[in-house]
Enzyme design. Structure first.
Site, mmCIF file in Angstrom:
data_model
loop_
_atom_site.group_PDB
_atom_site.id
_atom_site.type_symbol
_atom_site.label_atom_id
_atom_site.label_comp_id
_atom_site.label_asym_id
_atom_site.label_seq_id
_atom_site.Cartn_x
_atom_site.Cartn_y
_atom_site.Cartn_z
ATOM 1 C CG HIS A 57 4.962 -45.877 14.327
ATOM 2 N ND1 HIS A 57 4.183 -45.842 13.188
ATOM 3 C CD2 HIS A 57 4.877 -44.636 14.862
ATOM 4 C CE1 HIS A 57 3.652 -44.636 13.056
ATOM 5 N NE2 HIS A 57 4.061 -43.888 14.063
ATOM 6 C CB SER B 4 3.442 -41.975 16.757
ATOM 7 O OG SER B 4 2.701 -40.931 16.194
#
Length: 315
Positions: free
Chosen positions: A195, A144
């Site tokens: 992230h 991610s």
């Protein structure tokens, strides 16, 4: 964290369905190789998740640097793999055609390592600032962070416009930040720092010195390299294909590459798929006991200790 072993890997089947609907011949080589590598590691994990996840304690203090390479390629479960690789499919098609395969491979490799390094720096800084050693033991796994970095690149090359996130129109330039907060709020098991690290790496490339440093290190090639004589195009009406480029003739000839996206995305954009993923994450967490968050890649110290005990009990 232990992968779910019950039933069929629905997420993996859905991912393979998307790949074959797009057509393997229509997916650029580096994007296809990245998808294949992540699927292979999911089916044949080199190490258990608690031995491949990234943390300050394991990577920096215990000098287990191979985790920088292993953590982006391992996923918690089939749905974690699906949503990451479905996003990689579209970002890869757009960016690889723009940057060229060699440079895109370079970007993927550099981002995979750099997002891990920035994640370690963030976790170390927070642990020192808040005097909370648990942040150094917090472990992350998944692709991610790299995807957030690629999203920054994609928004940089395609500025303007709006995306729909959780029913609200958001300008493209702010989409990464809104998604960062939305994912953390609706799926708390995900790694906020992982992230955020991806966004920061993307900004280092688009707004900072990273691109020039990479070009200096690359030497023989740069991001201007593309597919010779062929240009990928996609317009808002939905038509797409490959257009041959000839400086001295035949500028309008193209070969259609059919891409009926609605047949396998139900007409959903990437942001709408994200919203469905968040909703599914909340539903799944409320109906499943003792299971990992389906789309997150965060391993708490308690979860790691539980996995070790489970491994010893099963021997």
């Amino acid at each position: 964290m232990q992968r779910r072993s019950r039933g069929i890997n629905t997420g993996l089947i859905l991912l393979l369905s998307q790949i074959f609907h797009v057509g393997i011949n229509n997916i650029p080589p580096v994007t296809l190789a990245t998808l294949a590598l992540n699927i292979w590691f999911f089916l044949n994990p080199q190490k258990p998740l608690y031995s491949s996840c990234l943390s300050v304690e394991k990577c920096y203090q215990q000098k287990d640097w191979q985790r920088l390479l292993l953590s982006p390629l391992h996923h918690a479960d089939d749905w974690h793999l699906y949503f990451n690789m479905a996003s990689m499919l579209w970002k890869g098609i757009n960016l690889e055609r723009r940057l060229g395969s060699r440079w895109f491979a370079y970007v993927i490799t550099a981002f995979s390592v750099l997002t891990g390094v920035v994640y370690l720096l963030l976790q170390f800084a927070v642990a020192e600032f808040m005097d909370e050693p648990d942040f150094k033991r917090s472990c992350a796994v998944g692709f991610s962070g790299v995807l957030f970095a690629l999203k920054v690149l994609n928004n940089h090359y395609c500025p303007g416009g709006f995306v729909n996130i959780l029913g609200f129109p958001v300008p493209n330039r702010f989409a990464c930040w809104v998604e960062l907060v939305a994912i953390h709020l609706f799926s708390p098991g995900t790694s906020f720092a992982g992230h955020l690290a991806g966004i920061l790496v993307g900004l280092m490339y688009t707004q900072g010195p990273l691109k020039k440093i990479m070009e200096a290190c690359a030497g023989g090639f740069s991001s201007s390299v593309g597919y010779p004589g062929r240009q990928y195009y996609f317009n808002s009406s939905g038509s797409s294909g490959y257009q041959d480029y000839y400086p001295h003739g035949r500028p309008d000839h193209y070969e259609e590459a059919p891409r009926n996206y609605d047949t396998y995305t139900a007409g959903l954009s990437e942001e709408e798929q994200l919203e469905r993923a968040l909703q599914a994450s909340l539903w799944d967490r409320g109906n499943t006991r003792n299971s990992p968050p389906p789309y997150g890649f965060h391993l708490s110290p308690e979860e790691m200790r539980r996995q070790r005990l489970h491994r010893f009990d099963s021997q």
